[in-house]
Design a protein around this motif. Structure first.
Motif, short mmCIF file in Angstrom:
data_model
loop_
_atom_site.label_atom_id
_atom_site.label_comp_id
_atom_site.label_asym_id
_atom_site.label_seq_id
_atom_site.Cartn_x
_atom_site.Cartn_y
_atom_site.Cartn_z
N ARG A 1 50.08 24.50 -13.93
CA ARG A 1 48.89 22.98 -14.21
C ARG A 1 47.98 24.03 -14.58
NH1 ARG A 1 49.61 17.92 -10.54
NH2 ARG A 1 51.88 17.86 -10.52
N ALA A 2 48.12 24.91 -15.90
CA ALA A 2 47.12 25.49 -16.48
C ALA A 2 46.44 24.38 -17.33
CB ALA A 2 47.73 27.23 -17.14
N LYS A 3 45.20 24.91 -17.76
CA LYS A 3 44.63 23.87 -18.83
C LYS A 3 43.01 25.07 -18.56
CE LYS A 3 42.24 21.23 -14.94
NZ LYS A 3 42.09 20.04 -14.78
N LYS A 4 42.20 24.52 -19.91
CA LYS A 4 41.42 25.14 -20.32
C LYS A 4 40.43 24.52 -19.80
CE LYS A 4 39.28 27.89 -23.42
NZ LYS A 4 40.08 28.24 -24.68
N TYR A 5 39.69 25.62 -18.79
CA TYR A 5 38.77 24.73 -17.96
C TYR A 5 36.99 24.89 -18.29
CZ TYR A 5 35.62 24.43 -13.02
OH TYR A 5 34.68 23.83 -12.58
N GLU B 1 35.29 25.52 -21.71
CA GLU B 1 35.46 25.78 -23.50
C GLU B 1 34.66 26.64 -23.68
OE1 GLU B 1 37.92 26.32 -26.50
OE2 GLU B 1 38.17 24.68 -25.08
N ALA B 2 33.40 26.84 -23.88
CA ALA B 2 32.28 27.59 -24.15
C ALA B 2 32.17 30.11 -23.23
CB ALA B 2 31.11 27.37 -23.65
N GLN B 3 33.28 29.40 -21.86
CA GLN B 3 33.38 30.86 -21.53
C GLN B 3 34.18 31.56 -21.49
OE1 GLN B 3 31.92 30.57 -16.99
NE2 GLN B 3 29.53 31.54 -17.97
N ASP B 4 35.60 30.86 -22.39
CA ASP B 4 36.55 30.84 -22.50
C ASP B 4 37.90 30.71 -21.19
OD1 ASP B 4 39.51 30.86 -24.04
OD2 ASP B 4 39.27 33.60 -23.72
N LEU B 5 37.02 30.08 -20.14
CA LEU B 5 37.70 29.94 -19.20
C LEU B 5 38.89 28.93 -18.44
CD1 LEU B 5 37.44 31.19 -16.37
CD2 LEU B 5 35.39 29.48 -15.58
N TRP B 6 40.31 30.16 -17.59
CA TRP B 6 41.15 28.11 -17.74
C TRP B 6 41.30 28.36 -16.54
CZ3 TRP B 6 45.45 27.30 -21.37
CH2 TRP B 6 45.49 27.84 -22.84
N GLN B 7 41.66 27.76 -15.80
CA GLN B 7 42.40 27.10 -14.37
C GLN B 7 43.87 26.88 -14.45
OE1 GLN B 7 42.06 23.19 -12.82
NE2 GLN B 7 39.87 23.48 -11.26
N ALA B 8 44.77 27.74 -13.05
CA ALA B 8 45.52 27.40 -12.83
C ALA B 8 45.52 27.16 -11.20
CB ALA B 8 46.52 28.87 -13.61
N ARG B 9 47.07 26.68 -10.43
CA ARG B 9 46.89 26.33 -9.07
C ARG B 9 47.87 27.29 -8.73
NH1 ARG B 9 49.06 20.46 -7.97
NH2 ARG B 9 47.70 19.11 -8.74
N VAL B 10 46.63 27.81 -7.56
CA VAL B 10 48.26 28.02 -6.56
C VAL B 10 48.97 27.38 -5.71
CG1 VAL B 10 48.06 30.27 -4.80
CG2 VAL B 10 45.93 30.56 -6.39
N ASN B 11 48.31 26.62 -5.58
CA ASN B 11 49.21 25.79 -4.69
C ASN B 11 48.83 24.64 -5.10
OD1 ASN B 11 46.98 25.47 -2.69
ND2 ASN B 11 48.06 26.75 -1.56
N LYS B 12 49.06 23.37 -3.81
CA LYS B 12 48.27 21.91 -4.68
C LYS B 12 46.72 22.14 -4.50
CE LYS B 12 48.42 16.86 -2.95
NZ LYS B 12 49.59 16.64 -2.01
N ALA B 13 46.06 22.82 -3.07
CA ALA B 13 44.85 23.14 -3.14
C ALA B 13 44.04 23.74 -3.26
CB ALA B 13 44.61 22.48 -1.43
N ARG C 1 42.93 26.69 -5.95
CA ARG C 1 42.59 27.48 -7.42
C ARG C 1 42.88 28.40 -8.46
NH1 ARG C 1 44.69 23.23 -6.34
NH2 ARG C 1 44.37 21.48 -7.73
N PHE C 2 42.78 29.16 -8.92
CA PHE C 2 42.70 30.33 -9.20
C PHE C 2 42.40 30.50 -10.71
CE2 PHE C 2 46.65 30.90 -10.78
CZ PHE C 2 47.00 31.79 -11.48
N TYR C 3 41.54 30.98 -11.85
CA TYR C 3 40.57 31.19 -12.97
C TYR C 3 41.09 32.26 -13.54
CZ TYR C 3 38.31 27.06 -10.56
OH TYR C 3 38.59 25.59 -10.24
#
Length: 120
Positions: free
Chosen positions: A69-73, A75-87, A89-91
């Motif tokens: 479920r990766a998404k742009k977190y 925009e200014a820092q070009d930082l993305w977020q994705a799930r490790v598990n349900k709770a 997250r990693f960036y």
């Protein structure tokens, strides 16, 4: 500094794309742990580490894998977020053919990107 897996650069071949979605001539992606995310990783329970390892391999193979479920977190820092598990997250940031892991964070309520724990 010598690093043992999963801390060195990891290159995995991409999975074949479904018909109509071929990525011709594209190189495999890699992922990398800087010192900060390595520290985050070292402080995780072994079960969460194992799950992160799996998700990092999926990320290298396919940014759009449904379990990430990766998404742009930010925009200014070009930082993305994705799930490790349900709770958890990693960036990460994307630098050419490398996903640079910015941090792995525990479950928490974050109201804005400015209050995020990666902004320490």
């Amino acid at each position: 500094m010598t690093c043992s897996p999963p801390f060195d650069l990891v290159a995995l071949p991409r999975r074949s794309s479904p018909p109509g979605f071929e990525l011709s001539g594209q190189q495999p992606m890699k992922w990398q742990h800087p010192a900060r995310s390595k520290k985050d990783y070292d402080n995780l329970e072994q079960k969460i580490q194992k799950t992160f390892d799996k998700q990092a391999r999926l990320l290298a193979a396919n940014l759009h894998h449904p379990s990430l479920r990766a998404k742009k977190y930010d925009e200014a820092q070009d930082l993305w977020q994705a799930r490790v598990n349900k709770a958890w997250r990693f960036y990460f940031k994307i630098d050419d053919d490398t996903y640079v892991i910015a941090g792995i964070v525990p479950p928490q309520k974050v109201t804005t990107a400015a209050s995020h724990p990666l902004r320490r």
